[in-house]
Design a protein around this motif. Structure first.
Motif, PDB file in Angstrom:
ATOM      1  N   THR A 115      58.865 130.825 118.076  1.00  0.00           N
ATOM      2  CA  THR A 115      59.037 132.103 117.389  1.00  0.00           C
ATOM      3  C   THR A 115      58.079 132.144 116.205  1.00  0.00           C
ATOM      4  O   THR A 115      57.380 131.162 115.929  1.00  0.00           O
ATOM      5  N   ASN A 141      53.598 136.148 125.386  1.00  0.00           N
ATOM      6  CA  ASN A 141      54.936 136.482 124.939  1.00  0.00           C
ATOM      7  C   ASN A 141      55.836 136.654 126.155  1.00  0.00           C
ATOM      8  O   ASN A 141      55.345 136.979 127.250  1.00  0.00           O
ATOM      9  N   GLN A 144      60.620 140.166 122.661  1.00  0.00           N
ATOM     10  CA  GLN A 144      60.660 140.369 121.220  1.00  0.00           C
ATOM     11  C   GLN A 144      62.033 140.899 120.837  1.00  0.00           C
ATOM     12  O   GLN A 144      62.725 141.510 121.664  1.00  0.00           O
ATOM     13  N   THR A 268      60.227 141.542 113.100  1.00  0.00           N
ATOM     14  CA  THR A 268      60.515 141.481 114.530  1.00  0.00           C
ATOM     15  C   THR A 268      60.059 140.129 115.043  1.00  0.00           C
ATOM     16  O   THR A 268      58.890 139.768 114.896  1.00  0.00           O
ATOM     17  N   THR A 269      60.981 139.388 115.609  1.00  0.00           N
ATOM     18  CA  THR A 269      60.613 138.066 116.116  1.00  0.00           C
ATOM     19  C   THR A 269      60.114 138.189 117.548  1.00  0.00           C
ATOM     20  O   THR A 269      60.486 139.098 118.276  1.00  0.00           O
ATOM     21  N   TRP A 270      59.210 137.305 117.917  1.00  0.00           N
ATOM     22  CA  TRP A 270      58.781 137.222 119.313  1.00  0.00           C
ATOM     23  C   TRP A 270      59.147 135.846 119.849  1.00  0.00           C
ATOM     24  O   TRP A 270      59.339 134.891 119.099  1.00  0.00           O
TER      25      TRP A 270
END
Length: 340
Positions: A115, A141, A144, A268-270
């Motif tokens: 992350t 990715n 998200q 916003t996390t990925w």
């Protein structure tokens, strides 16, 4: 060369001399022969594993990172015809599992799911100068998810501005629980900018934070959506604010920090796959292509959305650019609000 012969038969008189015409035909024949020679090379199949692949998750089981990894691994295994194993190696803010991958052979058989917290490793006091990103290559990715600000179910605020106003007026300082480095950074930012009396309590994992919030031992925290949603549905916890850029399906009533006029707290996390540095581009491209194909599966999409995330697949180059952008942002914040 029937195509070439037929072409020139339809011409009454060539504008070229016979010698020139012969040269053109010989050149064309050479091109056809060359293409015939190299086409099998170009048609070689993309890299595909012939033994088990391991995805290392450097955090404890049960969170959004882990859920996304397992759903992806299942479908990749079916696609490749080889087991794809998910191994949890938590500890040291994700560095233990991350190092395991950086030290692995760069052949595509050992991958890391990380992350944005990885970009803050070099800014943590315990790991100053340690930057795992220099020993990894971004692959793609897979999802998200917005960060969320969560509080005890009876907490009076329903947005970040309301939370700030409540804590400013409270006779007893508010406390905030933090787990990973991104949450710690957010706590330091909030304390420096608007809540100088805020007590930031660092935890080793989200589970302990959840327990203490339910018991009202800590007022609020930043967690992943997957950890918060079940407790919100049970009424023991409340999602006060969505740190994403748009509302999410699991709690559409929760306003975003952007909507409430505080875009500086957007996060916003990925969930992204990395491979050891030195992994051939053909291998990373093949893994990306496999993930992209798997992401079209309704089962995987459902698993990701159930964890409070959204499917997101991008190319190795696009993901690398995203990581660089995140690195620049968090580096600037870490210089202003040093991690403890």
């Amino acid at each position: 060369m029937p195509f070439i012969r037929a072409t020139f038969r339809t011409t009454r008189r060539s504008p070229f001399g016979s010698t020139t015409l012969r040269a053109i035909m010989l050149t064309a024949a050479a091109i056809v022969a060359t293409v015939g020679t190299i086409s099998p090379v170009l048609a070689q199949p993309a890299w595909k594993p012939d033994r088990p692949v391991t995805i290392v998750v450097p955090y404890v089981p049960g969170g959004g990172t882990d859920a996304s990894a397992r759903a992806t691994a299942k479908l990749l295994g079916e696609q490749w015809g080889q087991p794809v194993l998910v191994v949890n190696l938590p500890g040291a803010d994700g560095l233990i599992g991350t190092r395991k991958v950086t030290e692995a052979k760069p052949d595509g058989y050992t991958l890391l799911l990380q992350t944005p917290a990885i970009v803050l490793t070099k800014h943590a006091p315990s790991f100053t100068g340690t930057d795992p990103l220099t020993a990894l290559v971004p692959v793609t990715n897979i999802a998200q998810s917005p960060g969320v600000i969560v509080a005890n179910g009876k907490f009076p605020a329903t947005s970040l501005p309301e939370l700030i106003a409540y804590c400013k007026a409270a006779t007893t300082p508010c406390s905030m629980g933090t787990g990973e480095n991104v949450a710690k950074l957010f706590g330091q930012q909030l304390k420096a900018e608007v809540l100088p009396n805020l007590i930031v309590v660092n935890y080793k994992g989200t589970a302990a934070i959840i327990t203490d919030m339910i018991a009202n031992n800590v007022n609020f925290a930043v967690t992943g959506v997957a950890s918060a949603l079940p407790h919100q549905k049970a009424g023991t916890l409340k999602i006060v604010a969505n740190q994403g850029t748009h509302r999410f399906a699991g709690a559409p009533e929760v306003r975003t920090v952007v909507e409430t006029g505080l875009p500086q707290y957007e996060y916003t996390t990925w969930f992204g796959l990395f491979a050891p540095k030195g992994t051939p581009p053909a291998v990373t491209q093949a893994i990306y292509a496999a993930v992209r194909e798997a992401m079209g599966n309704a089962e995987l999409q459902k698993a990701i959305t159930s964890a409070g995330a959204e499917p997101l697949v991008n190319t190795p180059d696009e993901f690398a650019a995203q990581v660089r952008k995140e690195d620049a942002r968090f580096t600037a914040l870490a210089k202003r609000y040093p991690l403890n």
